[in-house]
Design a protein around this motif. Sequence first.
Motif, PDB file in Angstrom:
ATOM      1  N   ASN A 203      35.568  33.303  49.336  1.00  0.00           N
ATOM      2  CA  ASN A 203      36.849  32.015  49.923  1.00  0.00           C
ATOM      3  C   ASN A 203      38.269  32.288  49.183  1.00  0.00           C
ATOM      4  N   ALA A 204      38.101  32.924  47.938  1.00  0.00           N
ATOM      5  CA  ALA A 204      39.450  33.359  47.192  1.00  0.00           C
ATOM      6  C   ALA A 204      40.309  34.239  48.072  1.00  0.00           C
ATOM      7  N   ALA A 205      39.971  34.982  48.904  1.00  0.00           N
ATOM      8  CA  ALA A 205      40.593  36.005  49.736  1.00  0.00           C
ATOM      9  C   ALA A 205      41.164  34.705  51.049  1.00  0.00           C
ATOM     10  N   SER A 206      40.937  33.696  50.946  1.00  0.00           N
ATOM     11  CA  SER A 206      41.606  33.135  52.183  1.00  0.00           C
ATOM     12  C   SER A 206      43.083  32.978  52.162  1.00  0.00           C
ATOM     13  N   ARG A 207      43.869  33.159  51.077  1.00  0.00           N
ATOM     14  CA  ARG A 207      45.167  33.099  51.303  1.00  0.00           C
ATOM     15  C   ARG A 207      45.601  34.516  52.024  1.00  0.00           C
ATOM     16  N   ALA A 208      44.921  35.787  51.358  1.00  0.00           N
ATOM     17  CA  ALA A 208      45.415  36.961  51.978  1.00  0.00           C
ATOM     18  C   ALA A 208      44.946  37.043  53.677  1.00  0.00           C
ATOM     19  N   VAL A 209      43.881  36.431  54.027  1.00  0.00           N
ATOM     20  CA  VAL A 209      43.498  36.274  55.339  1.00  0.00           C
ATOM     21  C   VAL A 209      44.685  35.380  55.961  1.00  0.00           C
ATOM     22  N   GLY A 210      45.186  34.095  55.452  1.00  0.00           N
ATOM     23  CA  GLY A 210      46.185  33.559  56.036  1.00  0.00           C
ATOM     24  C   GLY A 210      47.491  34.326  56.158  1.00  0.00           C
ATOM     25  N   THR A 211      47.786  35.042  55.305  1.00  0.00           N
ATOM     26  CA  THR A 211      49.057  36.250  55.217  1.00  0.00           C
ATOM     27  C   THR A 211      48.923  37.101  56.196  1.00  0.00           C
ATOM     28  N   ALA A 212      47.711  37.750  56.064  1.00  0.00           N
ATOM     29  CA  ALA A 212      47.505  38.717  57.479  1.00  0.00           C
ATOM     30  C   ALA A 212      47.524  37.908  58.711  1.00  0.00           C
ATOM     31  N   ASN A 213      47.187  36.950  58.866  1.00  0.00           N
ATOM     32  CA  ASN A 213      47.091  36.166  60.289  1.00  0.00           C
ATOM     33  C   ASN A 213      48.445  35.801  60.700  1.00  0.00           C
ATOM     34  N   GLY A 214      49.080  35.297  59.655  1.00  0.00           N
ATOM     35  CA  GLY A 214      50.679  35.128  59.816  1.00  0.00           C
ATOM     36  C   GLY A 214      51.543  36.280  60.312  1.00  0.00           C
ATOM     37  N   ALA A 215      51.055  37.428  59.950  1.00  0.00           N
ATOM     38  CA  ALA A 215      51.824  38.577  60.388  1.00  0.00           C
ATOM     39  C   ALA A 215      51.144  39.324  61.466  1.00  0.00           C
ATOM     40  N   ASN A 216      50.310  38.700  62.545  1.00  0.00           N
ATOM     41  CA  ASN A 216      49.921  39.262  63.529  1.00  0.00           C
ATOM     42  C   ASN A 216      50.927  39.403  64.651  1.00  0.00           C
ATOM     43  N   PRO A 217      51.216  40.614  64.864  1.00  0.00           N
ATOM     44  CA  PRO A 217      52.328  40.946  65.878  1.00  0.00           C
ATOM     45  C   PRO A 217      51.872  40.714  67.383  1.00  0.00           C
TER      46      PRO A 217
END
Length: 165
Positions: free
Chosen positions: A109-123
Amino acid sequence: MSTAMWTVIESPIGPLRLVEQGGAITAIEFSPFRDGVRPLGAEGADHPVLVAAAHQLAEYFAGDRTEFDLPLAPAGSAWQRSVWAQLLGIGYGQTASYGEIAARLGKTNAASRAVGTANGANPIPIVIPCHRVIGANGTLTGYAGGLERKQLLLDLERDEDAALF
């Protein structure tokens, strides 16, 4: 590398700029467009991939399409592409939390932020459905297109009789 082609379509969530390169959709951008972020190439409303994308998006907004069938080529890191691949597995009308996406990728679950960052960069939003990712407590969290757009997309998908277009 081939030159990018683009077109702008009207949608219920504002104008969308569709970008194609090498026979695949590489970006869908919300208005206001951030010109200068990437070289756009030529306007090409009649390019077959852009025509197909515009048609499928119109069907989606009309409530007549639940899955997209387009060639996609999102540019990103290996991590980002792995997150975006998981987003494609979130079905129409469904949602998943950032932690659930991390778990599907074998992360804590600690990777949630990294998932959020990648999600926000979805082109390629909408087609790669980053709007279907919500907070662990079910709340809407950040969306590159704004929370109002995210809510409209989720509402469209939850209501069988809804149509935005």
